[in-house]
Design an enzyme around this catalytic site. Structure first.
Site, PDB file in Angstrom:
ATOM      1  CB  SER A 129      -5.100  17.081   3.972  1.00 38.84           C
ATOM      2  OG  SER A 129      -4.958  16.079   3.106  1.00 38.84           O
ATOM      3  CE  LYS A 163      -0.348  12.856   7.383  1.00 37.67           C
ATOM      4  NZ  LYS A 163       0.345  13.164   6.186  1.00 37.67           N
ATOM      5  NE  ARG A 178      -1.532   8.625   3.181  1.00 40.49           N
ATOM      6  CZ  ARG A 178      -0.843   8.154   4.159  1.00 40.49           C
ATOM      7  NH1 ARG A 178      -0.957   6.629   4.495  1.00 40.49           N
ATOM      8  NH2 ARG A 178      -0.127   8.934   4.850  1.00 40.49           N
TER       9      ARG A 178
HETATM   10  C1  LIG Z   1      -3.723   9.675   5.832  1.00 40.45           C
HETATM   11  C2  LIG Z   1      -4.020  10.256   7.092  1.00 40.45           C
HETATM   12  N1  LIG Z   1      -4.134  11.521   7.373  1.00 40.45           N
HETATM   13  C3  LIG Z   1      -4.518  12.154   8.574  1.00 40.45           C
HETATM   14  S1  LIG Z   1      -4.701  10.704   9.694  1.00 40.45           S
HETATM   15  C4  LIG Z   1      -4.259   9.572   8.551  1.00 40.45           C
HETATM   16  C5  LIG Z   1      -4.136   8.188   8.894  1.00 40.45           C
HETATM   17  C6  LIG Z   1      -5.519   7.538   8.901  1.00 40.45           C
HETATM   18  O1  LIG Z   1      -5.369   5.839   8.900  1.00 40.45           O
HETATM   19  P1  LIG Z   1      -6.375   5.137   9.905  1.00 40.45           P
HETATM   20  O2  LIG Z   1      -7.801   5.223   9.315  1.00 40.45           O
HETATM   21  O3  LIG Z   1      -5.682   3.773  10.117  1.00 40.45           O
HETATM   22  O4  LIG Z   1      -6.221   5.903  11.231  1.00 40.45           O
HETATM   23  C1  LIG Z   2      -3.867  12.664   4.624  1.00 40.43           C
HETATM   24  C2  LIG Z   2      -5.083  12.726   4.095  1.00 40.43           C
HETATM   25  C3  LIG Z   2      -6.327  13.444   4.537  1.00 40.43           C
HETATM   26  N1  LIG Z   2      -7.344  13.266   4.043  1.00 40.43           N
HETATM   27  C4  LIG Z   2      -7.693  12.061   2.881  1.00 40.43           C
HETATM   28  C5  LIG Z   2      -8.886  11.991   2.659  1.00 40.43           C
HETATM   29  F1  LIG Z   2      -9.731  11.342   3.337  1.00 40.43           F
HETATM   30  F2  LIG Z   2      -8.976  11.505   1.207  1.00 40.43           F
HETATM   31  F3  LIG Z   2      -9.638  13.290   2.355  1.00 40.43           F
HETATM   32  N2  LIG Z   2      -6.300  11.496   2.368  1.00 40.43           N
HETATM   33  C6  LIG Z   2      -5.432  11.481   2.800  1.00 40.43           C
HETATM   34  N3  LIG Z   2      -4.379  11.101   2.505  1.00 40.43           N
END
Ligand SMILES: Cc1ncsc1CCOP(=O)(O)O
Ligand SMILES: C=C1C=NC(C(F)(F)F)=NC1=N
Ligand SMILES: [Mg+2]
Length: 218
Positions: A113, A142, A41
Protein backbone atom coordinates in the site's frame (compact mmCIF):
# COMPACT_ATOMS: atom_id res chain seq x y z
CA UNK A 1 1.52 -13.92 -15.55
CA UNK A 2 1.09 -10.29 -16.60
CA UNK A 3 0.65 -8.41 -13.32
CA UNK A 4 -0.97 -5.39 -14.98
CA UNK A 5 -3.71 -7.59 -16.43
CA UNK A 6 -4.12 -9.29 -13.05
CA UNK A 7 -4.69 -5.86 -11.47
CA UNK A 8 -7.63 -4.94 -13.79
CA UNK A 9 -10.50 -6.10 -11.50
CA UNK A 10 -8.81 -7.02 -8.20
CA UNK A 11 -11.44 -8.24 -5.72
CA UNK A 12 -10.62 -8.04 -2.00
CA UNK A 13 -12.84 -9.75 0.55
CA UNK A 14 -13.15 -11.02 4.09
CA UNK A 15 -16.09 -12.85 5.66
CA UNK A 16 -17.27 -9.64 7.35
CA UNK A 17 -17.58 -7.76 4.04
CA UNK A 18 -20.30 -10.05 2.72
CA UNK A 19 -23.75 -8.57 2.89
CA UNK A 20 -26.20 -10.83 1.14
CA UNK A 21 -24.56 -14.20 0.53
CA UNK A 22 -22.26 -16.73 2.16
CA UNK A 23 -18.64 -15.58 1.65
CA UNK A 24 -17.68 -18.51 -0.57
CA UNK A 25 -20.74 -17.90 -2.71
CA UNK A 26 -19.75 -14.24 -3.06
CA UNK A 27 -16.26 -15.28 -4.18
CA UNK A 28 -17.67 -17.85 -6.62
CA UNK A 29 -19.96 -15.21 -8.13
CA UNK A 30 -17.08 -12.71 -8.36
CA UNK A 31 -14.92 -15.32 -10.13
CA UNK A 32 -17.78 -16.18 -12.52
CA UNK A 33 -18.25 -12.45 -13.11
CA UNK A 34 -14.64 -12.12 -14.24
CA UNK A 35 -12.38 -10.85 -11.44
CA UNK A 36 -8.71 -10.96 -12.43
CA UNK A 37 -7.11 -11.37 -8.99
CA UNK A 38 -8.31 -12.00 -5.42
CA UNK A 39 -7.04 -10.80 -2.05
CA UNK A 40 -7.99 -12.72 1.09
CA UNK A 41 -8.35 -9.98 3.69
CA UNK A 42 -9.82 -11.44 6.88
CA UNK A 43 -9.61 -8.61 9.43
CA UNK A 44 -11.71 -6.16 11.43
CA UNK A 45 -14.75 -6.78 13.59
CA UNK A 46 -16.03 -10.35 13.48
CA UNK A 47 -13.11 -11.60 11.41
CA UNK A 48 -12.28 -15.31 11.64
CA UNK A 49 -9.12 -16.28 13.50
CA UNK A 50 -6.97 -19.39 14.00
CA UNK A 51 -8.05 -22.64 12.34
CA UNK A 52 -11.34 -21.17 11.08
CA UNK A 53 -9.45 -18.40 9.27
CA UNK A 54 -6.99 -20.90 7.82
CA UNK A 55 -9.76 -23.19 6.57
CA UNK A 56 -11.66 -20.25 5.04
CA UNK A 57 -8.42 -19.18 3.30
CA UNK A 58 -7.93 -22.71 1.91
CA UNK A 59 -11.55 -22.80 0.67
CA UNK A 60 -11.11 -19.42 -1.08
CA UNK A 61 -7.77 -20.49 -2.53
CA UNK A 62 -9.33 -23.66 -3.95
CA UNK A 63 -11.99 -21.63 -5.82
CA UNK A 64 -9.33 -19.24 -7.18
CA UNK A 65 -6.98 -22.06 -8.20
CA UNK A 66 -9.76 -23.83 -10.14
CA UNK A 67 -10.35 -20.61 -12.07
CA UNK A 68 -6.67 -19.62 -12.47
CA UNK A 69 -7.29 -16.44 -10.46
CA UNK A 70 -4.16 -15.37 -8.53
CA UNK A 71 -4.71 -15.61 -4.75
CA UNK A 72 -3.08 -12.96 -2.54
CA UNK A 73 -3.15 -12.93 1.29
CA UNK A 74 -3.41 -9.60 3.11
CA UNK A 75 -0.86 -9.01 5.92
CA UNK A 76 -0.49 -12.63 7.09
CA UNK A 77 2.80 -13.77 5.49
CA UNK A 78 2.94 -16.99 7.52
CA UNK A 79 -0.55 -18.01 6.36
CA UNK A 80 0.44 -17.23 2.75
CA UNK A 81 3.51 -19.47 3.04
CA UNK A 82 1.63 -22.24 4.84
CA UNK A 83 -1.07 -22.58 2.16
CA UNK A 84 1.18 -21.79 -0.82
CA UNK A 85 -0.59 -18.58 -1.85
CA UNK A 86 0.47 -16.72 -4.98
CA UNK A 87 1.50 -13.69 -2.96
CA UNK A 88 1.03 -11.24 -0.12
CA UNK A 89 -0.17 -7.65 0.25
CA UNK A 90 1.33 -5.55 3.03
CA UNK A 91 0.56 -2.06 4.28
CA UNK A 92 2.93 0.62 5.52
CA UNK A 93 2.63 -0.66 9.09
CA UNK A 94 3.20 -4.32 8.16
CA UNK A 95 6.37 -6.25 7.42
CA UNK A 96 8.78 -4.45 5.09
CA UNK A 97 8.45 -5.67 1.48
CA UNK A 98 12.16 -6.59 1.45
CA UNK A 99 11.67 -8.99 4.36
CA UNK A 100 8.51 -10.38 2.78
CA UNK A 101 10.48 -11.01 -0.41
CA UNK A 102 13.16 -12.91 1.55
CA UNK A 103 10.43 -15.07 3.11
CA UNK A 104 8.38 -15.65 -0.06
CA UNK A 105 11.04 -15.85 -2.76
CA UNK A 106 11.21 -14.33 -6.25
CA UNK A 107 8.31 -16.17 -7.89
CA UNK A 108 5.60 -14.83 -5.55
CA UNK A 109 3.65 -11.57 -5.92
CA UNK A 110 4.25 -8.84 -3.34
CA UNK A 111 1.93 -5.83 -3.20
CA UNK A 112 2.43 -2.76 -1.01
CA UNK A 113 0.00 0.00 0.00
CA UNK A 114 1.29 3.46 -0.84
CA UNK A 115 -0.15 6.95 -0.24
CA UNK A 116 2.67 9.15 -1.49
CA UNK A 117 5.43 9.25 -4.10
CA UNK A 118 7.89 8.66 -1.25
CA UNK A 119 6.11 5.51 -0.11
CA UNK A 120 5.89 4.33 -3.74
CA UNK A 121 9.65 4.84 -4.23
CA UNK A 122 10.43 2.87 -1.07
CA UNK A 123 8.10 0.02 -2.04
CA UNK A 124 9.57 -0.20 -5.54
CA UNK A 125 13.13 -0.17 -4.19
CA UNK A 126 12.18 -2.88 -1.70
CA UNK A 127 11.10 -5.08 -4.60
CA UNK A 128 7.31 -4.81 -4.65
CA UNK A 129 5.52 -6.16 -7.75
CA UNK A 130 2.65 -3.65 -7.53
CA UNK A 131 1.42 -0.82 -5.31
CA UNK A 132 -2.11 -0.10 -4.14
CA UNK A 133 -2.94 3.59 -3.90
CA UNK A 134 -5.87 5.35 -2.31
CA UNK A 135 -8.37 5.78 -0.87
CA UNK A 136 -9.54 7.47 -4.07
CA UNK A 137 -12.99 8.11 -2.56
CA UNK A 138 -14.50 7.88 0.91
CA UNK A 139 -15.06 4.35 2.15
CA UNK A 140 -16.48 2.81 5.29
CA UNK A 141 -15.05 -0.64 4.56
CA UNK A 142 -11.69 0.07 6.16
CA UNK A 143 -12.13 2.25 9.22
CA UNK A 144 -8.52 3.42 9.58
CA UNK A 145 -7.82 4.60 6.06
CA UNK A 146 -5.66 7.62 5.31
CA UNK A 147 -7.61 10.75 4.28
CA UNK A 148 -9.46 10.54 0.95
CA UNK A 149 -6.72 11.08 -1.62
CA UNK A 150 -8.45 11.35 -4.98
CA UNK A 151 -6.18 10.44 -7.87
CA UNK A 152 -3.33 12.92 -7.29
CA UNK A 153 -0.93 10.47 -5.68
CA UNK A 154 -1.64 7.91 -8.42
CA UNK A 155 -0.86 10.52 -11.07
CA UNK A 156 2.35 11.59 -9.32
CA UNK A 157 3.63 8.01 -8.94
CA UNK A 158 2.71 7.27 -12.57
CA UNK A 159 4.67 10.31 -13.75
CA UNK A 160 7.78 9.13 -11.90
CA UNK A 161 7.35 5.43 -12.70
CA UNK A 162 5.73 5.22 -16.16
CA UNK A 163 5.64 1.40 -16.25
CA UNK A 164 5.25 0.33 -12.63
CA UNK A 165 2.03 -1.63 -11.83
CA UNK A 166 -0.43 0.49 -9.80
CA UNK A 167 -3.91 -0.47 -8.60
CA UNK A 168 -6.37 2.10 -7.25
CA UNK A 169 -8.46 1.43 -4.14
CA UNK A 170 -11.13 3.07 -2.03
CA UNK A 171 -14.83 3.61 -2.64
CA UNK A 172 -14.55 2.41 -6.25
CA UNK A 173 -17.70 1.59 -8.25
CA UNK A 174 -18.46 0.98 -11.93
CA UNK A 175 -19.73 4.57 -12.30
CA UNK A 176 -16.77 6.33 -10.61
CA UNK A 177 -13.50 4.43 -11.25
CA UNK A 178 -12.59 5.88 -14.66
CA UNK A 179 -10.65 8.91 -13.28
CA UNK A 180 -8.34 6.50 -11.43
CA UNK A 181 -7.48 4.73 -14.67
CA UNK A 182 -7.06 8.05 -16.48
CA UNK A 183 -4.68 9.13 -13.69
CA UNK A 184 -2.52 6.11 -14.50
CA UNK A 185 -3.77 3.12 -12.49
CA UNK A 186 -3.59 -0.23 -14.31
CA UNK A 187 -6.65 -1.53 -12.48
CA UNK A 188 -9.05 -1.17 -9.59
CA UNK A 189 -9.43 -3.05 -6.33
CA UNK A 190 -12.88 -3.45 -4.93
CA UNK A 191 -14.45 -4.69 -1.71
CA UNK A 192 -18.02 -3.51 -1.07
CA UNK A 193 -19.10 -2.86 -4.67
CA UNK A 194 -18.87 -6.64 -5.17
CA UNK A 195 -19.01 -8.22 -1.68
CA UNK A 196 -21.96 -6.34 -0.21
CA UNK A 197 -24.38 -6.09 -3.14
CA UNK A 198 -27.36 -8.41 -3.78
CA UNK A 199 -25.89 -9.71 -7.05
CA UNK A 200 -22.05 -9.95 -6.89
CA UNK A 201 -21.80 -11.71 -10.28
CA UNK A 202 -23.76 -9.00 -12.07
CA UNK A 203 -21.80 -6.23 -10.28
CA UNK A 204 -18.52 -7.85 -11.34
CA UNK A 205 -19.69 -8.22 -14.96
CA UNK A 206 -20.56 -4.51 -14.99
CA UNK A 207 -17.09 -3.60 -13.67
CA UNK A 208 -15.47 -5.83 -16.30
CA UNK A 209 -17.49 -4.40 -19.19
CA UNK A 210 -16.89 -0.82 -18.03
CA UNK A 211 -13.14 -1.52 -17.72
CA UNK A 212 -13.11 -2.87 -21.28
CA UNK A 213 -14.48 0.49 -22.45
CA UNK A 214 -11.74 2.33 -20.58
CA UNK A 215 -8.81 -0.04 -21.30
CA UNK A 216 -9.34 -1.68 -24.66
CA UNK A 217 -7.23 -4.79 -23.86
CA UNK A 218 -8.88 -5.38 -20.47
C1 LIG B 1 -8.55 -1.89 2.18
C2 LIG B 1 -8.64 -0.45 1.80
N1 LIG B 1 -7.53 0.35 1.71
C3 LIG B 1 -7.78 1.62 1.37
S1 LIG B 1 -9.47 1.84 1.17
C4 LIG B 1 -9.83 0.20 1.53
C5 LIG B 1 -11.21 -0.34 1.54
C6 LIG B 1 -11.77 -0.45 0.16
O1 LIG B 1 -13.07 -0.98 0.27
P1 LIG B 1 -14.24 -0.51 -0.71
O2 LIG B 1 -13.90 -1.01 -2.09
O3 LIG B 1 -15.47 -1.17 -0.14
O4 LIG B 1 -14.28 1.00 -0.63
C1 LIG C 1 -5.00 -1.55 2.14
C2 LIG C 1 -4.86 -2.02 0.89
C3 LIG C 1 -4.45 -1.17 -0.19
N1 LIG C 1 -4.31 -1.67 -1.44
C4 LIG C 1 -4.57 -2.97 -1.66
C5 LIG C 1 -4.41 -3.46 -3.08
F1 LIG C 1 -5.46 -3.05 -3.79
F2 LIG C 1 -4.35 -4.78 -3.11
F3 LIG C 1 -3.30 -2.95 -3.62
N2 LIG C 1 -4.94 -3.83 -0.73
C6 LIG C 1 -5.10 -3.44 0.56
N3 LIG C 1 -5.46 -4.27 1.46
MG1 LIG D 1 -2.00 -4.35 6.59
Amino acid sequence: MNIKEALRIYFIMGSNNCGHHEPLDVLKQAIDGGITMFQFREKGSGALIGEAKKQFARDCFRLCKQANVPFIVNDDVDLAIEIGADGVHVGQDDLDAGIVRQKLGQDKIIGVSSHTLQESKAAIEAGADYIGMGPVYATTTKLDTNPVAGTTAIQETREHFPQFPIVAIGGLQADNFTPAIEAGADGISIISAIASVPNPKEATEKLVSTMKEVINDA
